[in-house]
Write an enzyme that holds these catalytic residues in place. Structure first.
Site, PDB file in Angstrom:
ATOM      1  N   TRP A 354       0.829  -1.218   0.000  1.00  0.00           N
ATOM      2  CA  TRP A 354       0.000   0.000   0.000  1.00  0.00           C
ATOM      3  C   TRP A 354       0.861   1.266   0.000  1.00  0.00           C
ATOM      4  O   TRP A 354       0.332   2.368  -0.062  1.00  0.00           O
ATOM      5  CB  TRP A 354      -0.909   0.023   1.225  1.00  0.00           C
ATOM      6  N   ASP A 355       2.191   1.095   0.097  1.00  0.00           N
ATOM      7  CA  ASP A 355       3.081   2.253   0.232  1.00  0.00           C
ATOM      8  C   ASP A 355       2.923   3.267  -0.894  1.00  0.00           C
ATOM      9  O   ASP A 355       3.340   4.419  -0.764  1.00  0.00           O
ATOM     10  CB  ASP A 355       4.547   1.803   0.319  1.00  0.00           C
ATOM     11  N   GLU A 493       0.219  -3.491  11.965  1.00  0.00           N
ATOM     12  CA  GLU A 493       0.331  -4.943  11.755  1.00  0.00           C
ATOM     13  C   GLU A 493       0.514  -5.732  13.042  1.00  0.00           C
ATOM     14  O   GLU A 493       0.522  -6.958  13.006  1.00  0.00           O
ATOM     15  CB  GLU A 493       1.511  -5.226  10.829  1.00  0.00           C
ATOM     16  N   LYS A 617       2.116  -0.623  15.882  1.00  0.00           N
ATOM     17  CA  LYS A 617       3.391  -0.565  15.174  1.00  0.00           C
ATOM     18  C   LYS A 617       3.548   0.797  14.494  1.00  0.00           C
ATOM     19  O   LYS A 617       4.623   1.351  14.380  1.00  0.00           O
ATOM     20  CB  LYS A 617       3.412  -1.679  14.130  1.00  0.00           C
ATOM     21  N   GLN A 618       2.434   1.296  13.967  1.00  0.00           N
ATOM     22  CA  GLN A 618       2.482   2.522  13.174  1.00  0.00           C
ATOM     23  C   GLN A 618       1.102   3.169  13.197  1.00  0.00           C
ATOM     24  O   GLN A 618       0.142   2.576  13.675  1.00  0.00           O
ATOM     25  CB  GLN A 618       2.889   2.212  11.744  1.00  0.00           C
TER      26      GLN A 618
END
Ligand code: BGC
Length: 811
Positions: A354-355, A493, A617-618
């Protein structure tokens, strides 16, 4: 130090693999790590060359199970070039005493330079000055030029150049237990006229790759060339002997690389030899290469300066440089996506994630045809996406979390936790949100470019097919009167299922807020997509996808009734049930482990499970504010029937930021973004850290396996869309600049609707100049002051001071 150079002034074996990644040279077709020309893969060095989008599958036995992975292939190493004096040892950087050292990555000209003076074991002093390029002018060419100066000796020198097919994919320690040999050597030849060639084929994808090389050593010296030798089945080399005085010896190695998949060739070996024969020498190649880079910089450079600045300009250029080496005009018509880790190493196997969400905005405003190419890569795989949706009982198209050659799901089945040594099931493929990102990208690209050929041709079909998938995965719960999306994983994630349930059975989470907000947005937008299509095309797409009015009605319903879990005080819950998880004792973990970015690995190694804690995580929830303005967010919540005031945004930022470990470099970009207007100082710190993601390898060892294209493009995007406040809405280019403290000048070049623009911002002024072009007039606006801009024209705005402002993306 020049803002165009990345300099290293000493040799540091411990840092070498990181530098190799950072000094990778590439052109969007292939890339070569910045390894020493004399180096072979070992503990210190990892020369790797990768052809964009060239993959191969292998099956490996792990923990008594067979797992299949598709990898970006490390193709033969074309670099090897070394020498020896008399019949002494072959030169190796690791076997000499270094007297002086400079390694320079020249971002402006796209060259890697090395200037090393050293003393060998016999006390002789020699200087090796090397220039290297992977041509942006002719994407099939790479070259080395070396000036070898014997400073205090004379004698016979043998120069050796090799092409080495004995390589494996050994660049990522975590993958070492997996099958790693992807090539079989077909042929290695002396092609005459100082040329050699090497022909290999990938073992499963059966792609033939040919390298041809020519070695030239000074004038006349080539007379002493030996016939090429096949030193082993996988290695062909050529040597030249020459007597040296004190004058420098000029050595050139020119290499051509083709694969059987290249368009407009008859056969790869023939093409490689023809390409090689067209190259006259390093200097001519360097001129053509520098010109191609000048053209790219002319579209893409960003200027950044002020008393508070310290190296940002150089780091931004490094990021732009690596992005353009990953995706360039040479990527067109090659069916390649934009990989998360560049073509700079083997991490994540060269896959596409998805980056793009972070990468495309940079390209959309500079090289929009490359965005279209990236979308086309997806579209070519819509058949696989349809089959994947059908296999799970859904309608439409479900694109994979990780994508490689044929569009099937390429996420690994098992991954190794280096902290515990255990192989664990990988659940990351449940990140269906990649399918929302694709729709978002389609819409934003359309808004910025009005590219009807794209939208009518395939953009709309892809958008609506994905909408079908989301419409069908949403299930109605009569007890709440709302729709749920179950079995997914969000951008964070760490959370792959509910605690204490068998991961296989639990299968993901319910109502990931980020996913649902995006789905509500895209299902509403689907109607706009349909409305802008010519009726005949709409009919075609509806027939092709089986879309009918009843399905559209359902979208209308789902987009108003999807559930978004909310906690007290307007805090958006990351997913249903998140509130029942435990708080982590962050201080304790920091004290015990120092770096806790990968809390998932740490906790698993402790016999615990990250799924039990409120840790991310993010950015996950906060991605909502990254993708949508405050106004858009409130509209989406309104559409969903939830009361959500913009005042709650800051509370959400504080709440979720405090629970994030930044285990992904993307996290820094998102957080720098969402804080940009409300906490400029904190945002600036996160932006700086984002700029350091790769150059300082802030994750402590991941960059050597490949750069992070999302973080690289994301930091550049912060400059354009955040500091410049740029938005493309309804055919108008909106600006709302707000420079960070200490930044006093920003220069951005971009393209909007055929206008090439130069934009300068200071704390008090915004100056927009259009280069002369044949293009229709456009509208530019600063905080609702609209003006017309003609090609070749200029508009200047006086800026309101920060203290007198209100109302912007996240204010
Ligand atoms: C991140 C993902 C990202 C992937 C590739 C992972 O570490 O969590 O969001 O897509 O890396 O960059």
């Amino acid at each position: 130090m020049s803002d165009w150079h990345i300099d290293y002034t000493s040799y540091d074996p411990a840092e070498e693999k990181l530098r190799e990644a950072l000094c990778t040279l590439g052109n969007g077709y292939f890339a070569t790590r910045g390894a020493y020309a004399d180096a072979a893969a070992d503990e210190r060095h990892y020369p790797g060359t990768y052809v964009a989008g060239l993959y191969n599958r292998r099956v490996s036995a792990v923990e008594g199970r067979e797992v299949e992975n598709e990898d970006l292939v490390n193709v033969p190493n074309w670099l090897p070039l070394t020498f020896r004096i008399g019949d002494g040892d072959w030169f190796s950087i690791d076997a000499v005493e270094i007297l002086s050292f400079l390694q320079r990555l020249d971002l402006e000209r796209g060259e890697l330079l090395r200037d090393v003076r050293f003393r060998d074991a016999s006390g002789r002093t020699t200087r090796w000055r090397e220039r290297r390029l992977v041509s942006m002018g002719d994407c099939h060419v790479a070259a080395l030029q070396v000036e070898l100066t014997p400073e205090d000796w004379q004698g016979e020198v043998t120069v050796r150049s090799t092409l080495d097919a004995g390589v494996t994919n050994g660049g990522v320690a975590r993958y070492r237990a997996l099958a790693s040999r992807h090539l079989e050597t077909l042929d290695a030849r002396d092609e005459g006229q100082h040329r050699i060639s090497l022909r290999v084929r990938t073992t499963q994808s059966r792609i033939e790759i040919v390298q041809a090389a020519r070695l030239e050593v000074a004038d006349g010296a080539t007379a002493a060339a030996e016939p090429a030798v096949r030193q082993s089945p996988d290695l062909i080399g050529q040597e030249v002997r020459v007597s040296t005085g004190e004058a420098p010896l000029r050595i050139e190695k020119i290499v051509a690389l083709h694969t059987a998949r290249d368009p407009a060739i008859a056969e790869a070996r023939l093409a490689a030899l023809e390409t090689l024969d067209r190259c006259t020498g390093y200097e001519a190649l360097a001129r053509q290469h520098a010109m191609a880079w000048r053209h790219l910089w002319d579209r893409c450079d960003i200027g950044f300066d002020g008393p508070g600045c310290n190296g940002e300009q150089r780091k931004l250029r490094l990021h732009i440089f690596h992005l353009l080496q990953t995706v360039s005009p040479h990527s067109v018509n090659r069916d390649i996506g934009i990989p998360a880790r560049g073509w700079h190493g083997e991490a994540y196997r060269g896959h596409i994630f998805w980056d793009e969400l972070f990468i495309l905005p940079f390209l959309t405003l500079r090289l929009p045809h490359l965005v279209r190419e990236a979308m086309r890569y997806r579209y070519r795989r819509i058949g696989a996406a349809r089959r994947a949706a059908a296999a799970e009982g859904f309608r439409g198209a479900m694109f994979p979390w990780q994508s490689g050659s044929d569009g099937r799901e390429e996420s690994q089945q098992l991954h190794l936790n280096p902290a515990s040594g255990r192989w664990l099931p990988d659940r990351s493929h449940r990140q269906r949100h990649v399918n929302a990102a694709i729709c978002y990208n389609i819409w934003r690209y359309w808004e910025a470019t009005n590219d009807t050929e794209f939208m009518y041709g395939f953009g709309a079909e892809m958008f609506l097919s994905i909408a079908q998938f989301w419409g069908s995965i949403a299930s109605y719960d009569p007890t709440t009167g709302r729709y749920d999306i179950k079995g997914v994983v969000g951008p964070d994630e760490f959370h792959t299922g509910y605690p204490d349930t068998d991961a296989d059975e639990a299968g993901g989470l319910t109502n990931n807020a980020y996913t649902n907000v995006l789905v509500a947005w895209l299902l509403a937008r689907a109607r706009d997509v349909m409305d802008l299509l010519p009726p005949d095309r709409l009919t075609e797409i509806m027939e092709l996808t089986g879309l009918d009015e009843a399905e559209c009605e359902r979208w209308h319903e789902v987009c108003r009734k999807l559930k978004v879990p909310l906690l007290d005080d307007g805090i958006i819950s990351q997913f249903e049930g998140y509130e029942n998880l435990r708080e982590l004792d962050w201080q304790d973990y920091v004290a015990r482990y120092g770096n806790i970015q990968r809390l998932d690995r740490i906790l698993e190694a402790e016999g615990d499970d990250v799924n039990r804690y409120k840790v991310s995580k993010q950015a996950d929830v906060l991605m909502i504010f990254y993708l949508f303005s405050a106004e858009e967010v409130t509209q989406i919540f309104e559409q969903l029937g939830y009361a959500f005031g913009r005042q709650a945004i800051r509370r959400n930022v504080d709440y979720h930021l405090a629970r994030t470990s930044h285990g992904s470099t993307l996290s820094l970009v998102t957080h720098a973004w969402v804080l940009a207007r409300s906490d400029r100082e904190h945002s600036w710190q996160l932006f700086q850290r984002g700029l350091d993601s790769d150059i300082a390898d802030i994750q402590g060892g991941t960059t050597k396996e490949g750069i992070h294209t999302g973080a690289m493009a994301g930091t550049v995007d912060i400059v354009q869309r955040n500091y410049l406040g740029l938005e493309t809405r309804a055919g108008t280019l909106h600006f709302n600049p707000l420079l960070p403290e200490g930044v006093e000048w920003l220069h951005v070049r971009l393209q909007f609707r055929q206008h090439r623009l130069d934009i300068d911002v200071t704390p008090t002024s915004l100056d927009i100049r259009s280069r002369p072009e044949v293009a229709p007039m456009i509208d530019v606006a600063y905080r609702s002051h609209y003006r017309k801009l003609i090609p070749g024209g200029r508009q200047r705005f006086a800026l309101v001071s920060p203290s007198a402002r209100s109302g912007s993306r996240t204010e």
